[in-house]
Design an enzyme around this catalytic site. Structure first.
Site, PDB file in Angstrom:
ATOM      1  N   HIS A  92      42.182 -15.751  15.746  1.00  0.00           N
ATOM      2  CA  HIS A  92      42.918 -14.850  16.631  1.00  0.00           C
ATOM      3  C   HIS A  92      43.756 -13.868  15.817  1.00  0.00           C
ATOM      4  CE1 HIS A  92      42.923 -18.015  20.112  1.00  0.00           C
ATOM      5  NE2 HIS A  92      41.763 -17.409  19.976  1.00  0.00           N
ATOM      6  N   ASP A 150      43.013 -22.261  23.644  1.00  0.00           N
ATOM      7  CA  ASP A 150      41.672 -21.722  23.425  1.00  0.00           C
ATOM      8  C   ASP A 150      40.884 -22.623  22.477  1.00  0.00           C
ATOM      9  OD1 ASP A 150      39.571 -19.891  23.635  1.00  0.00           O
ATOM     10  OD2 ASP A 150      40.286 -18.698  21.939  1.00  0.00           O
ATOM     11  N   SER A 209      44.006 -20.111  15.308  1.00  0.00           N
ATOM     12  CA  SER A 209      44.935 -19.063  15.747  1.00  0.00           C
ATOM     13  C   SER A 209      46.113 -19.071  14.774  1.00  0.00           C
ATOM     14  CB  SER A 209      45.364 -19.319  17.193  1.00  0.00           C
ATOM     15  OG  SER A 209      46.154 -18.247  17.678  1.00  0.00           O
TER      16      SER A 209
END
Length: 195
Positions: free
Chosen positions: A43, A136, A16
Site C-alpha cells: 500500500h 485488507d 501496508s
C-alpha cells in the site's frame, strides 16, 4: 493444511504500514536457488511515483519492475503492483490492471490480488500477509487457502503494525504463522515450478 511435496508457481507478498522493510527482509533472505516469480502489493499513496529498483534491494538473480497489463508472469522477476491500480492474475498467468473502486480504502488491494490468484492458480500459489494497518488481505488469503494454496502470516507481535496479521488470524487459521525469519526459512524449503 500440509503441502509436503507441493510445487508452487508464484509467491505473493502483501503489506501496508511497515511493509517495505518487512518485504525487504524476506527478499534479502531468499536462497540463491530461489527463482519463483514474486508479486508484491505494498500500500502506497496513489500520488507516490515508484521506481521499484529504488524501493527494494533485490537478489542478484532477479529483475524488478511494475506489473504491466496483459504481461505474462515470468520466473526470476519481482512484480510490484502500480500505485492507483488493482492488480489481478488471469487464468493464462498474465496480469490485468484495473482502476475499480478502492477496497478497504486501498488501490491496489491485497484482497484483489489474492482472490484472483486463488481463482487462477489455486493450489499453485503461496500467499504471505505481512504488517499493515487495516484488514485488507485477510479474506483474499483465506480464498487462497480454500483453493488449496499455502497461506503464511507474519507474527502480529513482530509486525510494525499488527492489524493486518490479526485480521487474518481472526478470520481463519493460516497454514503458517511466524516471524519474518521463520517465513523466509520456510519459503526456502518450497519447490516452485520454473518455466
Amino acid at each position: 493444511m500440509d503441502h509436503p511435496t507441493a510445487k508452487f508457481k508464484v509467491l505473493l507478498l502483501g503489506a501496508s504500514a511497515g511493509g517495505i522493510a518487512a518485504i525487504q527482509k524476506i527478499l534479502s533472505s531468499l536462497s540463491v536457488n530461489f527463482f519463483a516469480p514474486i508479486i508484491v502489493v505494498q500500500h502506497l499513496p496513489e500520488s507516490f511515483a515508484v521506481n521499484p529498483s529504488l524501493v527494494f534491494k533485490i537478489p542478484k538473480n532477479y529483475s524488478i519492475m511494475e506489473a504491466g497489463d496483459k504481461e505474462f508472469i515470468e520466473a526470476r522477476h519481482i512484480y510490484l503492483a502500480p500505485s492507483g491500480y488493482h492488480l489481478s492474475i488471469e487464468r493464462d498467468s498474465s496480469f490485468s490492471l484495473a482502476q475499480d473502486e478502492p477496497l478497504h480504502y486501498c488501490r491496489p488491494s491485497l484482497d484483489v490480488l489474492f482472490e484472483s490468484a486463488a481463482r487462477s492458480l489455486g493450489e499453485r500459489c503461496v500467499g504471505v500477509l505481512l504488517t499493515g494497518a487495516n484488514a485488507d488481505g485477510a479474506s483474499g488469503l483465506r480464498s487462497i487457502q480454500k483453493a488449496g494454496g499455502m497461506t503464511m502470516v507474519q507474527d502480529p507481535h513482530e509486525a510494525e503494525s499488527s492489524m493486518m496479521p490479526l485480521a487474518a488470524l481472526e478470520l481463519f487459521r493460516p497454514d503458517f504463522v511466524g516471524t519474518l525469519e521463520d517465513i523466509s526459512r520456510r519459503l526456502n524449503t518450497f519447490q516452485f515450478e520454473v518455466e
